[in-house]
Design a protein around this motif. Structure first.
Motif, PDB file in Angstrom:
ATOM      1  N   ASP A   1      38.305  39.414  40.731  1.00 17.28           N
ATOM      2  CA  ASP A   1      39.224  38.668  40.080  1.00 17.28           C
ATOM      3  C   ASP A   1      40.733  39.677  40.135  1.00 17.28           C
ATOM      4  OD1 ASP A   1      41.222  37.134  39.032  1.00 17.28           O
ATOM      5  OD2 ASP A   1      39.653  36.307  37.622  1.00 17.28           O
ATOM      6  N   PRO A   2      41.505  39.334  41.218  1.00 23.76           N
ATOM      7  CA  PRO A   2      42.740  39.943  41.242  1.00 23.76           C
ATOM      8  C   PRO A   2      43.775  39.963  39.735  1.00 23.76           C
ATOM      9  CG  PRO A   2      43.287  37.902  42.340  1.00 23.76           C
ATOM     10  CD  PRO A   2      41.564  38.177  41.999  1.00 23.76           C
TER      11      PRO A   2
ATOM     12  N   SER B   1      40.775  44.759  41.986  1.00 23.02           N
ATOM     13  CA  SER B   1      42.224  44.046  41.977  1.00 23.02           C
ATOM     14  C   SER B   1      43.128  45.064  42.665  1.00 23.02           C
ATOM     15  CB  SER B   1      42.550  43.713  40.636  1.00 23.02           C
ATOM     16  OG  SER B   1      43.787  43.544  40.485  1.00 23.02           O
TER      17      SER B   1
ATOM     18  N   SER C   1      41.767  42.387  35.231  1.00 21.82           N
ATOM     19  CA  SER C   1      41.330  43.917  35.845  1.00 21.82           C
ATOM     20  C   SER C   1      40.107  44.441  35.394  1.00 21.82           C
ATOM     21  CB  SER C   1      42.579  44.574  35.050  1.00 21.82           C
ATOM     22  OG  SER C   1      42.612  44.721  33.602  1.00 21.82           O
TER      23      SER C   1
ATOM     24  N   GLY D   1      36.572  36.052  43.715  1.00 22.36           N
ATOM     25  CA  GLY D   1      37.682  36.763  43.351  1.00 22.36           C
ATOM     26  C   GLY D   1      39.112  36.455  44.535  1.00 22.36           C
TER      27      GLY D   1
END
Length: 284
Positions: free
Chosen positions: A156-157, A183, A160, A234
């Motif tokens: 998931d960008p 990320s 973190s 993500g």
């Protein structure tokens, strides 16, 4: 006033238990949401992705061949090492996400707890997801959960640390080896988890972390015939559609589930499990 020079850190990739520079020699700057410099980070290339796949493939048989209890202990030790660097992780999350140190510390605690939760499932997966099946005849028939193999996950960008743990822990529990595309703009907490892995009991090649644009790395993974699975949760919707279509050419499992509502759930553990059916006579 200090007259020391500013020593800027350059984070490298994490591949096969080591920290190589990108094969391309490229790096990029990571900044806080307000634009302050944080660190230089390696910009992984196609060759780096292929090297990570080779490392993950080489480690997969040994990781799956270890006892489930041992895998759980290894993941728990990883969580212990992260606990010992909790303050550093909190500072990194605060910088990466632009939140207060208290908020970051809470996320770190949740991420470590999540890793411990997953570690506890390693020796329970076979009982919960496998079984003995009724048959008409003098046979035993068993359903046995087995790993898909080498899995590439897109973290998931926007999340973190917790996003990284959610992405990598579930496939590791079920015996897969993982290549995580961290990320792009918030990679430092994931790389610190790589440092924790390197100083714990995680075998080389079981966890690999690449940094750089997912748009350069994931298409290579989608095309790679030795990658068994992709977790694209993500990625954005447009990229997911493109990469899923590419992955169909090499017939690999693709998971798309951007929801975090069931982050710590059996649903995640089922993502990269294959079911092997075993028949055996009763000996009569």
């Amino acid at each position: 006033m200090s007259d020391r020079l500013d020593v800027r850190k350059t984070y490298k990739l994490f591949v096969k238990g080591a920290f190589p520079r990108s094969e391309s020699g490229r790096s990029y700057e990571v900044t806080t949401p307000s634009g302050q410099f944080v660190a230089n980070v390696a910009w992984a290339s196609r060759k780096d992705l292929r090297d990570a796949v080779t490392a993950a493939r080489g480690a997969q048989a040994g990781w799956w061949g270890a006892t489930a209890y041992n895998r759980g202990q290894v993941l728990y030790r990883w969580a212990e090492m992260a606990e010992g660097r909790r303050g550093e992780l909190a500072e990194a999350v605060a910088q990466a996400e632009g939140v207060s140190l208290d908020e970051a510390a809470a996320q770190v605690g949740e991420a470590i707890d999540r890793l411990v939760w997953f570690a506890g499932w390693t020796d329970k997966v076979a009982a919960v997801m496998g079984g003995s099946n009724p048959v008409a005849g003098p046979y035993f028939n068993f359903s046995v959960p087995t790993p898909s193999g080498v899995v590439v996950v897109v973290c998931d960008p926007a999340c973190s640390l917790l996003g990284f743990v959610d992405a990598v822990a579930a496939p590791l529990v079920t015996g897969n080896t993982v290549i995580a595309v961290a990320s792009e703009h918030r990679p430092v907490p994931a790389l610190l988890m790589g440092e924790c892995a390197a100083t714990s009991d995680v075998p080389a090649g079981v966890v690999n972390i690449l940094t750089g644009p997912a748009g350069e790395l994931v298409p290579v993974a989608a095309d790679h015939e030795d990658v068994d699975g992709l977790d694209l949760s993500g990625a954005d919707a447009e990229s997911r559609a493109q990469w899923t279509a590419r992955a169909a050419q090499t017939i690999k499992r693709v998971v798309v589930d951007p929801s975090h509502d069931e982050a710590a759930s059996l649903r995640r553990l089922r993502r990269f499990i294959e079911t092997k059916t075993v028949w055996h006579t009763t000996g009569q």
